[in-house]
Structure formats: structure tokens, C-alpha cells
Design a protein around this motif. Structure first.
Motif, PDB file in Angstrom:
ATOM      1  N   VAL A  42      66.382  40.058  42.741  1.00 37.15           N
ATOM      2  CA  VAL A  42      65.776  41.020  43.660  1.00 37.15           C
ATOM      3  C   VAL A  42      65.673  40.421  45.060  1.00 37.15           C
ATOM      4  CG1 VAL A  42      63.740  42.441  44.104  1.00 37.15           C
ATOM      5  CG2 VAL A  42      64.485  42.033  41.750  1.00 37.15           C
ATOM      6  N   ALA A  43      65.307  39.146  45.132  1.00 38.84           N
ATOM      7  CA  ALA A  43      65.065  38.504  46.417  1.00 38.84           C
ATOM      8  C   ALA A  43      66.339  38.387  47.250  1.00 38.84           C
ATOM      9  CB  ALA A  43      64.457  37.120  46.194  1.00 38.84           C
ATOM     10  N   THR A  96      67.007  41.846  48.759  1.00 40.67           N
ATOM     11  CA  THR A  96      66.058  42.185  49.821  1.00 40.67           C
ATOM     12  C   THR A  96      66.226  41.270  51.023  1.00 40.67           C
ATOM     13  OG1 THR A  96      64.367  40.786  48.764  1.00 40.67           O
ATOM     14  CG2 THR A  96      64.358  43.127  48.222  1.00 40.67           C
ATOM     15  N   SER A  97      66.655  40.048  50.787  1.00 40.54           N
ATOM     16  CA  SER A  97      66.928  39.133  51.892  1.00 40.54           C
ATOM     17  C   SER A  97      68.067  39.653  52.759  1.00 40.54           C
ATOM     18  CB  SER A  97      67.263  37.741  51.353  1.00 40.54           C
ATOM     19  OG  SER A  97      67.481  36.824  52.404  1.00 40.54           O
ATOM     20  N   GLN A 131      53.505  43.581  51.530  1.00 43.78           N
ATOM     21  CA  GLN A 131      54.721  44.341  51.249  1.00 43.78           C
ATOM     22  C   GLN A 131      54.555  45.833  51.502  1.00 43.78           C
ATOM     23  OE1 GLN A 131      57.610  42.506  50.423  1.00 43.78           O
ATOM     24  NE2 GLN A 131      56.112  40.969  51.080  1.00 43.78           N
ATOM     25  N   VAL A 188      68.838  42.822  53.120  1.00 42.38           N
ATOM     26  CA  VAL A 188      68.256  43.944  53.872  1.00 42.38           C
ATOM     27  C   VAL A 188      67.473  43.421  55.077  1.00 42.38           C
ATOM     28  CG1 VAL A 188      66.623  45.859  53.768  1.00 42.38           C
ATOM     29  CG2 VAL A 188      68.165  45.433  51.848  1.00 42.38           C
ATOM     30  N   GLY A 189      66.678  42.376  54.862  1.00 46.99           N
ATOM     31  CA  GLY A 189      65.910  41.802  55.952  1.00 46.99           C
ATOM     32  C   GLY A 189      66.788  41.240  57.046  1.00 46.99           C
ATOM     33  N   LEU A 222      60.738  39.487  53.216  1.00 46.41           N
ATOM     34  CA  LEU A 222      61.041  40.414  52.125  1.00 46.41           C
ATOM     35  C   LEU A 222      61.351  39.703  50.809  1.00 46.41           C
ATOM     36  CD1 LEU A 222      63.271  43.137  53.842  1.00 46.41           C
ATOM     37  CD2 LEU A 222      60.864  43.296  53.218  1.00 46.41           C
ATOM     38  N   SER A 223      61.875  38.491  50.889  1.00 47.83           N
ATOM     39  CA  SER A 223      62.382  37.834  49.685  1.00 47.83           C
ATOM     40  C   SER A 223      61.347  36.997  48.941  1.00 47.83           C
ATOM     41  CB  SER A 223      63.582  36.951  50.040  1.00 47.83           C
ATOM     42  OG  SER A 223      63.201  35.900  50.904  1.00 47.83           O
ATOM     43  N   THR A 236      71.084  35.647  55.680  1.00 47.31           N
ATOM     44  CA  THR A 236      70.567  36.024  54.366  1.00 47.31           C
ATOM     45  C   THR A 236      70.268  34.792  53.511  1.00 47.31           C
ATOM     46  OG1 THR A 236      71.798  38.101  54.397  1.00 47.31           O
ATOM     47  CG2 THR A 236      71.071  37.301  52.252  1.00 47.31           C
TER      48      THR A 236
END
Length: 310
Positions: free
Chosen positions: A239-240, A243-244, A153, A246-247, A186-187, A117
Motif C-alpha cells: 500500500v505504501a 501511495t508514495s 491521514q 501518488v504523493g 502518505l506512505s 517515490t
């Protein structure tokens, strides 16, 4: 007796006022929402686990009562929806009672996912800042890159993750980097959009004032645009970083990884260990909350140093 009568009401009033202050502050609403979520969770667990439990009773010719049914639905070994206390016990067993180096420890798997991450987040942040600077200072880049950045995205990450893994493995890139690149994918977007907005946030009168003092483009960027974009940067970073994560978890799924929170989710789904799945999900949520909190604290520190704290 008279002393007790005169003392106890103030104590009761003090406890009542303390409770009212807690409920009226930031803690109160959060506490109420958490209680509501737990209540709904328990109700849903009983509701979803009841059909299987009744089938067990039917096959064993067991006479049951409503109280026994509720108790047994909340104590199944492989429930459809585990109860909150089952997940908490699993978290305790896999974090406190297991050695950190054990491959059955959630701390160990969380560290594997965290490393991916953070690497993806750092790459995404650098990439997002570079893209934003190029977009703001070059009209052709804005017209050519921005539509592609936005459309990128719209592609489901579950569809593109296996493609990224296969392509990078074909060119000899293995290990943590392919999963980090998925996290980067994603980030970088919230960073790019946030920085673009931040770099364009200075008012026209301030830009004209800098040009009046014969400021160069570098001076405009470093002394006006960049400081103005810092709050937007940290907003995008919050946010990044989520989402990181999650990725990173999604990146562990198509590789058949045996380490990381994604691997725990995958193993739990293979063997029907729903409690293991939910404990990994809760661990991921707690990890995301911790990372976002760290970014938020860093935001306050940086803004305070810059004299921009609200």
C-alpha cells in the motif's frame, strides 16, 4: 479427406480445451475484465466526444453518417475522452520513439517521479517501523501518538502539499526532498499500522514461553515479534509504495515542476492535451503496478527464506 476428418476434431478439441483452461485459470477473469473496460472506454469516448464533433459538422455544413461520426469521434486531436488506441499511440511515441534523455520522453519523466517515490517510500518505511516499535513498547506513546497518526491521514494531501513545499523552501530545503516528504506523509501510515498489528500478532502462550526461558525484551522483539510482523510489513509496503507514488506526483503539482509525471499532467491540463494527460496517467498506473509487483515478489522471497511461505 478421411484423414482430415479424423485429425481436425482432435485439433479443435485441443484448442477448445486450451481456451477453457485459460478462461478457468487466473488469466481468464482478468482478460474478460480488460475487454469489458476497453469496450466501456470506447463507448464512453464516442458518447463524450459526439457533441463537439456534431458542432464541427454544423459549422462546416458537413453531411455526416453514424459510421463517420463514430470514426471521427475516435480520431479527434483534443478529445474530451481519448480512445484507448490514441493513448497507446501516444505511449508508444513518448517511450519507444523518444530518447530516454529527452524531456518529451515518458521514460525520463517516469524516472524523475520514481526517484522521488523511492526516497519517500524508504523514509516512510523507516519512520513507520520506528513509530510502530515505540507504540508497541510504550503505552504513553500509543495513547499520545496513535490518534495523531490516524487523524493526519484525514487531511487532504492537495491542501497540505503546497504548505509543505513553502515551509521547506523557507528553510532552504529544495529539490527532491520536499516532494519526497509529501510521499513520506502518505506512505508511513500503512507501514505503522501494519507493523503495530504484526508486532502484537504473537499469541500470549508464545510470549509466556519466551519469558519462561528468561528472554529479554530484545530477545522477544528480535526472535518473536519481528518475524511475526514481516508478513504485515510487506502488506503495508504494498500500500505504501502505491501511495508514495501518488504523493510524489501530487508534490510535483504545486511546485510548477517541469519534470516528472505530475509535470506532464500539469502541462497537459494547461494546453488541453487530454491524450498527453491520459498517457501520463496510464504510465503512472503501470509504474505503480510494477512497484507493487516487485514488493510482492520480495515478500515471497523473504518469507520463503524464513520458512514462512504458504
Amino acid at each position: 479427406m478421411t484423414i482430415e476428418a479424423t485429425v481436425s476434431p482432435p485439433r479443435a478439441m485441443g484448442a477448445q480445451s486450451l481456451w477453457s483452461r485459460l478462461m478457468s485459470g487466473k488469466v481468464g477473469p482478468v482478460f474478460v475484465i480488460v475487454l469489458a473496460i476497453i469496450a466501456i472506454w470506447y463507448f464512453s469516448a464516442v458518447l463524450l466526444n459526439t457533441p463537439f464533433q456534431k458542432d464541427i459538422y454544423k459549422r462546416g455544413n458537413v453531411e455526416w453518417t453514424t459510421e463517420q461520426l463514430i470514426t471521427d469521434t475516435l480520431a479527434q486531436e483534443r478529445p474530451v475522452l481519448p480512445a484507448p488506441h490514441q493513448v497507446m499511440v501516444e505511449l508508444y511515441n513518448t517511450t519507444i520513439l523518444k530518447k530516454i534523455t529527452s524531456k518529451r520522453s515518458l521514460v525520463y519523466h517516469s524516472w524523475i517521479t520514481l526517484s522521488t517515490t523511492l526516497l519517500g517510500f524508504v523514509i516512510g518505511t523507516v519512520l513507520g517501523i520506528l513509530l510502530a516499535v515505540g507504540i508497541v513498547h510504550n503505552k504513553s506513546l500509543e495513547k499520545s501518538l496513535m490518534p495523531w497518526i490516524i487523524s493526519s491521514q484525514t487531511i487532504p494531501i492537495l491542501a497540505i502539499a503546497p504548505m509543505i513545499i513553502v515551509v521547506l523552501n523557507a528553510v532552504g530545503i529544495q529539490g527532491i526532498l520536499p516532494k519526497a516528504f509529501i510521499a513520506t506523509y502518505l506512505s508511513f501510515f500503512p507501514i505503522t499500522v501494519g507493523i503495530v498489528k504484526g508486532l502484537r500478532s504473537p499469541e500470549l502462550i508464545h510470549l509466556d514461553l519466551m519469558r519462561t526461558y528468561n528472554a529479554s525484551n530484545w530477545d522477544l522483539f528480535w526472535k518473536l515479534r519481528w518475524p511475526s510482523s514481516v508478513p504485515y510489513l510487506f502488506t503495508g509496503m504494498k500500500v505504501a509504495i502505491a501511495t508514495s507514488l501518488v504523493g510524489a506526483i501530487v508534490g510535483e503539482l504545486p511546485t510548477g515542476a517541469v519534470e516528472g509525471l505530475g509535470a506532464r499532467l500539469l502541462a497537459g491540463s494547461y494546453y488541453g492535451q487530454t491524450i498527453q494527460i491520459w498517457s501520463a496517467l496510464i504510465a503512472a498506473a503501470l509504474l505503480a503496478a510494477a512497484l507493487v509487483s516487485i514488493v510482492g515478489i520480495s515478500n515471497k522471497i523473504v518469507l520463503k527464506k524464513m520458512g514462512m511461505a504458504q
